[in-house]
Scaffold this motif. Structure first.
Motif, PDB file in Angstrom:
ATOM      1  N   ARG A  33       0.588   5.345  -3.976  1.00  0.00           N
ATOM      2  CA  ARG A  33       0.546   6.692  -3.413  1.00  0.00           C
ATOM      3  C   ARG A  33       0.206   7.728  -4.483  1.00  0.00           C
ATOM      4  O   ARG A  33      -0.507   8.683  -4.224  1.00  0.00           O
ATOM      5  CB  ARG A  33       1.882   7.028  -2.733  1.00  0.00           C
ATOM      6  CG  ARG A  33       2.064   6.235  -1.441  1.00  0.00           C
ATOM      7  CD  ARG A  33       3.300   6.605  -0.629  1.00  0.00           C
ATOM      8  NE  ARG A  33       4.537   6.486  -1.386  1.00  0.00           N
ATOM      9  CZ  ARG A  33       5.300   7.517  -1.768  1.00  0.00           C
ATOM     10  NH1 ARG A  33       4.986   8.735  -1.446  1.00  0.00           N
ATOM     11  NH2 ARG A  33       6.407   7.309  -2.446  1.00  0.00           N
ATOM     12  N   TYR A  34       0.682   7.511  -5.726  1.00  0.00           N
ATOM     13  CA  TYR A  34       0.395   8.455  -6.807  1.00  0.00           C
ATOM     14  C   TYR A  34      -1.086   8.437  -7.170  1.00  0.00           C
ATOM     15  O   TYR A  34      -1.734   9.479  -7.214  1.00  0.00           O
ATOM     16  CB  TYR A  34       1.248   8.140  -8.042  1.00  0.00           C
ATOM     17  CG  TYR A  34       0.936   9.053  -9.196  1.00  0.00           C
ATOM     18  CD1 TYR A  34       1.508  10.309  -9.283  1.00  0.00           C
ATOM     19  CD2 TYR A  34       0.048   8.663 -10.193  1.00  0.00           C
ATOM     20  CE1 TYR A  34       1.204  11.161 -10.320  1.00  0.00           C
ATOM     21  CE2 TYR A  34      -0.267   9.509 -11.237  1.00  0.00           C
ATOM     22  CZ  TYR A  34       0.318  10.763 -11.299  1.00  0.00           C
ATOM     23  OH  TYR A  34       0.005  11.601 -12.327  1.00  0.00           O
ATOM     24  N   VAL A  35      -1.633   7.254  -7.459  1.00  0.00           N
ATOM     25  CA  VAL A  35      -3.022   7.171  -7.929  1.00  0.00           C
ATOM     26  C   VAL A  35      -4.041   7.494  -6.844  1.00  0.00           C
ATOM     27  O   VAL A  35      -5.180   7.826  -7.154  1.00  0.00           O
ATOM     28  CB  VAL A  35      -3.338   5.803  -8.581  1.00  0.00           C
ATOM     29  CG1 VAL A  35      -2.473   5.578  -9.807  1.00  0.00           C
ATOM     30  CG2 VAL A  35      -3.216   4.661  -7.603  1.00  0.00           C
ATOM     31  N   THR A  36      -3.649   7.397  -5.586  1.00  0.00           N
ATOM     32  CA  THR A  36      -4.580   7.757  -4.505  1.00  0.00           C
ATOM     33  C   THR A  36      -4.403   9.203  -4.059  1.00  0.00           C
ATOM     34  O   THR A  36      -5.102   9.660  -3.156  1.00  0.00           O
ATOM     35  CB  THR A  36      -4.389   6.829  -3.284  1.00  0.00           C
ATOM     36  OG1 THR A  36      -3.041   6.936  -2.809  1.00  0.00           O
ATOM     37  CG2 THR A  36      -4.738   5.392  -3.638  1.00  0.00           C
TER      38      THR A  36
ATOM     39  N   ASP B  62       0.810  -1.217   0.000  1.00  0.00           N
ATOM     40  CA  ASP B  62       0.000   0.000   0.000  1.00  0.00           C
ATOM     41  C   ASP B  62       0.841   1.263   0.000  1.00  0.00           C
ATOM     42  O   ASP B  62       0.323   2.334  -0.218  1.00  0.00           O
ATOM     43  CB  ASP B  62      -0.937   0.015   1.213  1.00  0.00           C
ATOM     44  CG  ASP B  62      -2.083  -0.963   1.048  1.00  0.00           C
ATOM     45  OD1 ASP B  62      -2.374  -1.349  -0.093  1.00  0.00           O
ATOM     46  OD2 ASP B  62      -2.673  -1.337   2.074  1.00  0.00           O
ATOM     47  N   ASP B  63       2.152   1.143   0.250  1.00  0.00           N
ATOM     48  CA  ASP B  63       3.013   2.318   0.283  1.00  0.00           C
ATOM     49  C   ASP B  63       3.860   2.436  -0.980  1.00  0.00           C
ATOM     50  O   ASP B  63       4.817   3.197  -1.018  1.00  0.00           O
ATOM     51  CB  ASP B  63       3.915   2.268   1.528  1.00  0.00           C
ATOM     52  CG  ASP B  63       4.532   3.626   1.826  1.00  0.00           C
ATOM     53  OD1 ASP B  63       3.843   4.642   1.624  1.00  0.00           O
ATOM     54  OD2 ASP B  63       5.714   3.650   2.229  1.00  0.00           O
ATOM     55  N   SER B  64       3.506   1.695  -2.032  1.00  0.00           N
ATOM     56  CA  SER B  64       4.281   1.761  -3.271  1.00  0.00           C
ATOM     57  C   SER B  64       4.090   3.139  -3.918  1.00  0.00           C
ATOM     58  O   SER B  64       3.060   3.794  -3.721  1.00  0.00           O
ATOM     59  CB  SER B  64       3.833   0.666  -4.235  1.00  0.00           C
ATOM     60  OG  SER B  64       2.544   0.960  -4.733  1.00  0.00           O
ATOM     61  N   PRO B  65       5.076   3.583  -4.705  1.00  0.00           N
ATOM     62  CA  PRO B  65       4.909   4.861  -5.397  1.00  0.00           C
ATOM     63  C   PRO B  65       3.654   4.890  -6.261  1.00  0.00           C
ATOM     64  O   PRO B  65       2.943   5.899  -6.287  1.00  0.00           O
ATOM     65  CB  PRO B  65       6.182   4.976  -6.252  1.00  0.00           C
ATOM     66  CG  PRO B  65       7.188   4.156  -5.521  1.00  0.00           C
ATOM     67  CD  PRO B  65       6.407   3.025  -4.902  1.00  0.00           C
ATOM     68  N   PHE B  66       3.366   3.802  -6.968  1.00  0.00           N
ATOM     69  CA  PHE B  66       2.163   3.744  -7.798  1.00  0.00           C
ATOM     70  C   PHE B  66       0.912   3.995  -6.966  1.00  0.00           C
ATOM     71  O   PHE B  66       0.078   4.832  -7.310  1.00  0.00           O
ATOM     72  CB  PHE B  66       2.073   2.384  -8.508  1.00  0.00           C
ATOM     73  CG  PHE B  66       0.770   2.170  -9.220  1.00  0.00           C
ATOM     74  CD1 PHE B  66       0.562   2.724 -10.473  1.00  0.00           C
ATOM     75  CD2 PHE B  66      -0.250   1.430  -8.639  1.00  0.00           C
ATOM     76  CE1 PHE B  66      -0.642   2.539 -11.143  1.00  0.00           C
ATOM     77  CE2 PHE B  66      -1.452   1.233  -9.299  1.00  0.00           C
ATOM     78  CZ  PHE B  66      -1.650   1.790 -10.554  1.00  0.00           C
TER      79      PHE B  66
END
Length: 170
Positions: A7-10, A1-5
């Motif tokens: 964090r970006y899309v949320t 849940d802490d991946s860059p992807f």
């Protein structure tokens, strides 16, 4: 849940980090295009060196586009936005005796006639459908229709929109 992807899309990624992330997405995509260009050049060179380039029809296209941060979306699939729907088309035809320029945009089904006959068949209405199934209230249905190159009509879950693609090309 802490991946860059994720964090970006949320929207949980700070703006400066999001800008760097978007830059890396575009750079990676551009690199993929560069490799594809090199591979296509090698294939065309092989056809030329074997004397076969004068009797082939080459069509390169895709089944979808790609969003690289537009509308805060990364990837492809269930979207009615232009970057996910507009796809490239490379067409080389040495078989035709009277080549005609291709229209600025084609309905996906017109590609069938282009591959078989080297010419664009009858163009019906250009449209795309999309359906996203999510758990809970996130599911939606959608339809986009382009009556011309400047207008897109969108229906999504009962709401309708008219989009002027000159003013809002994405």
């Amino acid at each position: 849940d802490d991946s860059p992807f994720k964090r970006y899309v949320t929207g949980k990624m700070p703006p400066d980090e999001a800008a760097r992330y978007e830059h890396s997405l575009v750079a990676g995509y551009d690199y993929g295009i560069e490799l594809t260009d090199q591979n296509v050049a090698q294939i065309l060179e092989l056809l030329r060196s074997e004397g076969r380039l004068d009797r082939v029809r080459v069509v390169i296209t895709s089944d979808h586009g790609e969003l690289l941060g537009e509308h805060d979306i990364v990837g492809h699939g269930d979207t009615l936005y232009e970057p996910g729907l507009r796809i490239p088309l490379f067409f080389w035809d040495s078989l035709g005796t009277n080549p005609t320029p291709l229209p600025a945009s084609l309905h996906g089904l017109a590609i069938h006639d282009l591959v078989l006959d080297g010419r664009v068949g009858e163009q019906g209405p250009r449209y795309a459908t999309s359906y996203e199934h999510m758990v809970g209230d996130g599911a939606w249905n959608g339809l986009a229709l382009w009556p011309d190159d400047e207008t897109k009509l969108v229906w999504r879950d009962g709401a309708t929109y008219r989009i002027d693609l000159r003013a809002d090309p994405a």
